[in-house]
Write a protein that holds these residues in place. Structure first.
Motif, PDB file in Angstrom:
ATOM      1  N   LEU A 131       0.815  -1.212   0.000  1.00 20.52           N
ATOM      2  CA  LEU A 131       0.000   0.000   0.000  1.00 20.52           C
ATOM      3  C   LEU A 131       0.855   1.272   0.000  1.00 20.52           C
ATOM      4  CD1 LEU A 131      -2.697  -1.119   2.581  1.00 20.52           C
ATOM      5  CD2 LEU A 131      -3.038  -0.805   0.131  1.00 20.52           C
ATOM      6  N   PHE A 132       0.449   2.232  -0.857  1.00 19.65           N
ATOM      7  CA  PHE A 132       1.136   3.523  -0.953  1.00 19.65           C
ATOM      8  C   PHE A 132       0.093   4.636  -0.995  1.00 19.65           C
ATOM      9  CE2 PHE A 132       3.918   0.381  -2.748  1.00 19.65           C
ATOM     10  CZ  PHE A 132       5.208   0.789  -2.436  1.00 19.65           C
ATOM     11  N   LEU A 133       0.395   5.726  -0.302  1.00 17.54           N
ATOM     12  CA  LEU A 133      -0.422   6.927  -0.403  1.00 17.54           C
ATOM     13  C   LEU A 133       0.250   7.888  -1.375  1.00 17.54           C
ATOM     14  CD1 LEU A 133      -2.784   8.759   0.697  1.00 17.54           C
ATOM     15  CD2 LEU A 133      -1.076   9.717   2.268  1.00 17.54           C
ATOM     16  N   ILE A 134      -0.549   8.475  -2.278  1.00 18.27           N
ATOM     17  CA  ILE A 134      -0.061   9.569  -3.116  1.00 18.27           C
ATOM     18  C   ILE A 134      -0.673  10.852  -2.579  1.00 18.27           C
ATOM     19  CG2 ILE A 134       0.077  10.549  -5.422  1.00 18.27           C
ATOM     20  CD1 ILE A 134      -0.061   7.857  -6.613  1.00 18.27           C
ATOM     21  N   ASP A 135       0.178  11.771  -2.186  1.00 19.90           N
ATOM     22  CA  ASP A 135      -0.269  13.034  -1.599  1.00 19.90           C
ATOM     23  C   ASP A 135       0.325  14.177  -2.399  1.00 19.90           C
ATOM     24  OD1 ASP A 135      -1.612  14.651   0.146  1.00 19.90           O
ATOM     25  OD2 ASP A 135      -0.107  14.561   1.734  1.00 19.90           O
ATOM     26  N   LYS A 136      -0.406  15.261  -2.485  1.00 22.94           N
ATOM     27  CA  LYS A 136       0.092  16.421  -3.223  1.00 22.94           C
ATOM     28  C   LYS A 136       0.285  17.576  -2.253  1.00 22.94           C
ATOM     29  CE  LYS A 136      -1.271  17.428  -7.471  1.00 22.94           C
ATOM     30  NZ  LYS A 136      -2.086  17.906  -8.617  1.00 22.94           N
ATOM     31  N   THR A 137       1.476  18.157  -2.291  1.00 22.27           N
ATOM     32  CA  THR A 137       1.812  19.300  -1.455  1.00 22.27           C
ATOM     33  C   THR A 137       2.366  20.408  -2.335  1.00 22.27           C
ATOM     34  OG1 THR A 137       2.371  17.800   0.366  1.00 22.27           O
ATOM     35  CG2 THR A 137       3.131  20.076   0.557  1.00 22.27           C
ATOM     36  N   GLU A 138       1.749  21.569  -2.270  1.00 25.16           N
ATOM     37  CA  GLU A 138       2.189  22.724  -3.053  1.00 25.16           C
ATOM     38  C   GLU A 138       2.319  22.386  -4.536  1.00 25.16           C
ATOM     39  OE1 GLU A 138       5.750  24.154  -1.249  1.00 25.16           O
ATOM     40  OE2 GLU A 138       4.734  24.861   0.565  1.00 25.16           O
ATOM     41  N   GLY A 139       1.350  21.622  -5.028  1.00 23.84           N
ATOM     42  CA  GLY A 139       1.265  21.357  -6.458  1.00 23.84           C
ATOM     43  C   GLY A 139       2.057  20.181  -6.973  1.00 23.84           C
ATOM     44  N   THR A 140       2.872  19.554  -6.129  1.00 25.64           N
ATOM     45  CA  THR A 140       3.646  18.396  -6.577  1.00 25.64           C
ATOM     46  C   THR A 140       3.340  17.189  -5.704  1.00 25.64           C
ATOM     47  OG1 THR A 140       5.557  19.034  -5.207  1.00 25.64           O
ATOM     48  CG2 THR A 140       5.514  19.815  -7.483  1.00 25.64           C
ATOM     49  N   ALA A 141       3.448  16.008  -6.321  1.00 23.32           N
ATOM     50  CA  ALA A 141       3.046  14.771  -5.650  1.00 23.32           C
ATOM     51  C   ALA A 141       4.230  14.093  -4.982  1.00 23.32           C
ATOM     52  CB  ALA A 141       2.408  13.827  -6.665  1.00 23.32           C
ATOM     53  N   GLU A 142       3.915  13.266  -3.999  1.00 19.81           N
ATOM     54  CA  GLU A 142       4.914  12.404  -3.378  1.00 19.81           C
ATOM     55  C   GLU A 142       4.256  11.084  -3.009  1.00 19.81           C
ATOM     56  OE1 GLU A 142       6.417  13.884   0.371  1.00 19.81           O
ATOM     57  OE2 GLU A 142       4.656  15.155   0.626  1.00 19.81           O
ATOM     58  N   PHE A 143       5.086  10.037  -2.917  1.00 23.18           N
ATOM     59  CA  PHE A 143       4.616   8.693  -2.628  1.00 23.18           C
ATOM     60  C   PHE A 143       5.087   8.291  -1.236  1.00 23.18           C
ATOM     61  CE2 PHE A 143       5.168   9.182  -7.149  1.00 23.18           C
ATOM     62  CZ  PHE A 143       4.027   8.612  -7.686  1.00 23.18           C
ATOM     63  N   ILE A 144       4.161   7.805  -0.413  1.00 25.24           N
ATOM     64  CA  ILE A 144       4.521   7.397   0.937  1.00 25.24           C
ATOM     65  C   ILE A 144       4.046   5.966   1.169  1.00 25.24           C
ATOM     66  CG2 ILE A 144       4.400   7.915   3.397  1.00 25.24           C
ATOM     67  CD1 ILE A 144       3.132  10.542   1.063  1.00 25.24           C
ATOM     68  N   PRO A 145       4.965   5.012   1.361  1.00 29.42           N
ATOM     69  CA  PRO A 145       4.545   3.647   1.708  1.00 29.42           C
ATOM     70  C   PRO A 145       3.838   3.637   3.065  1.00 29.42           C
ATOM     71  CG  PRO A 145       6.869   3.723   1.048  1.00 29.42           C
ATOM     72  CD  PRO A 145       6.426   5.135   1.245  1.00 29.42           C
ATOM     73  N   PHE A 146       2.776   2.878   3.191  1.00 27.26           N
ATOM     74  CA  PHE A 146       2.086   2.769   4.474  1.00 27.26           C
ATOM     75  C   PHE A 146       3.033   2.285   5.568  1.00 27.26           C
ATOM     76  CE2 PHE A 146      -2.771   2.567   3.679  1.00 27.26           C
ATOM     77  CZ  PHE A 146      -2.679   3.570   2.719  1.00 27.26           C
ATOM     78  N   THR A 147       4.006   1.468   5.187  1.00 29.56           N
ATOM     79  CA  THR A 147       4.931   0.907   6.177  1.00 29.56           C
ATOM     80  C   THR A 147       5.818   1.972   6.808  1.00 29.56           C
ATOM     81  OG1 THR A 147       6.484   0.405   4.376  1.00 29.56           O
ATOM     82  CG2 THR A 147       5.031  -1.382   5.120  1.00 29.56           C
ATOM     83  N   GLU A 148       5.943   3.135   6.163  1.00 31.54           N
ATOM     84  CA  GLU A 148       6.813   4.181   6.703  1.00 31.54           C
ATOM     85  C   GLU A 148       6.119   5.062   7.719  1.00 31.54           C
ATOM     86  OE1 GLU A 148       8.802   6.496   3.771  1.00 31.54           O
ATOM     87  OE2 GLU A 148       9.904   4.787   2.935  1.00 31.54           O
TER      88      GLU A 148
END
Length: 401
Positions: free
Chosen positions: A352-369
């Motif tokens: 599982l990964f969350l894709i989040d957008k901050t200030e117009g750009t995206a980042e990927f965060i593994p749930f495990t982190e």
């Protein structure tokens, strides 16, 4: 062959992102506009770069303005769009980590390949060796890359040239002597980016070879017919699963009509006569298409599927998740984006990964982190519950701590 790492710079909302230690099944969740579709567009873009050229691929993504519309907003057009993939490949009976890096820029108003590199380590130690290294349409490729007993200085480098907006692996990958380039080219050609349209899958179709389901699903009858004729055991397995999962379905047949066209007929145990696919629910057709795709006798190395829950009722999400997991266990790699809590509930934490957008750009965060999310899931909460209750908010901030 599994993609282990993806790094992307300056591609739309993906300003500077990295996916590392990618599992064979990777599921992405995020709000609308966060960047899930953009990630999948990277796969389509790279495939178009290979099958056509960089200029056409950019126009497909950004219209007439091409590069200027694809490069991340706020980034100077003098910078490059960068895509880097790392994948495992067996070479001379050893599994090696191969890196492919593509840099695309705009010069004198025209898009071109600024740098294209394919590299991997020849031995256990040392730096990765560049077996393909091109810039602005010119470069060199090593033609005896498997002669591992020879020192680097004795490798045969062939000077080559291609059009500046064409990928070197397109031409080199057609030649047997460039082993890694050939394997990577075949990987890109073979991956499947689903853009399934129910209406495209319905109705009469021309009877033509249909070995693999197309991205849109418009050759569904041909694929079903081919599977029934050439691989009846696999077709019966698909049919068995349809009977178990779709109430009333007792049989599915692809028949050749008098005019030579193909048409799928579905049989319901409650009726004597089979009926045409126009009278079948969207969900039934989509589940049939997914099962055909996931039981392809020559499966794709990579599948990219957006929001598989569309047109399917929630009870099928557990089953579909199991099918994707099984496909991944058999050696394929599956990338899925979803909003479905039922689907998320059926996916293991490490996928599982969350894709989040901050200030117009995206980042990927593994749930495990995220320790908070991991704690909830290990305590028995489900990922879908956390998603629908807004408990994934703040993951990117916590991950940066």
């Amino acid at each position: 062959m599994i993609i282990e790492e993806i790094r992307i710079r300056n591609f739309k909302a993906l300003h500077n992102v990295a996916l590392t230690e990618i599992p064979s099944l990777a599921v992405f969740v995020g709000k609308n506009g966060a960047g899930k579709t953009t990630l999948f567009r990277v796969f389509s873009f790279l495939k178009n770069c290979l099958s056509k050229n960089v200029r056409i691929a950019l126009q497909n993504e950004g219209g007439f303005n091409g590069f200027k519309e694809v490069v991340t907003r706020g980034v100077d057009t003098s910078e490059s769009i960068v895509i880097e993939l790392k994948f495992r490949l067996w070479i001379t009976e050893k599994e090696r980590l191969v890196t492919y890096r593509l840099e695309i820029g705009l010069e004198n108003g025209r898009p071109l390949v600024r740098r294209e590199i394919l590299r991997y380590k020849r031995g256990r130690y040392g730096r990765p060796f560049h077996f393909i290294d091109f810039s602005h349409g010119k470069g060199a490729a090593v033609s005896n890359e498997e002669d591992f007993d020879k020192p680097d200085t004795l490798l045969t480098r062939e000077e080559q040239s291609v059009d500046p907006d064409v990928l070197a692996i397109n031409s080199l990958g057609q030649l047997e002597r460039f082993r890694a380039a050939k394997a990577f080219r075949e990987l890109i050609e073979n991956w499947h980016i689903s853009d399934f349209h129910i209406n495209d899958a319905r109705g009469k179709k021309r009877h033509e070879p249909g070995f693999h389901l197309s991205s849109s699903g418009d050759n569904l009858p041909s694929v079903a017919f081919h599977l029934k004729e050439e691989h009846p055991d696999i077709f019966e397995l698909v049919l068995k699963k349809m009977r178990e999962r779709v109430p009333g379905i007792s049989d599915i047949k692809a028949r050749v009509g008098e005019d030579g066209s193909l048409l799928i007929r579905y049989s319901d145990s409650a009726f004597n006569d089979p009926f045409l696919d126009f009278n079948v629910s969207d969900g039934t057709i989509k589940m049939f298409a997914y099962l055909l795709l996931l039981h392809d006798p020559k499966p794709h190395k990579v599948l990219c599927i957006e929001e598989p829950e569309n047109q399917l009722y929630p009870e099928l999400m557990d089953i579909l998740a199991e099918e994707f997991e099984d496909y991944a266990r058999r050696g394929g790699q599956v990338f899925v984006s979803t909003h479905s809590p039922q689907f998320l509930n059926a996916i293991p934490l490490e996928s599982l990964f969350l894709i989040d957008k901050t200030e117009g750009t995206a980042e990927f965060i593994p749930f495990t982190e995220d320790p908070l999310v991991s704690e909830h899931l290990q305590a028995g909460d489900k990922a879908g519950y956390l998603w629908t209750h807004g408990m994934l908010v703040g993951m990117s901030r916590r991950a940066r701590r």
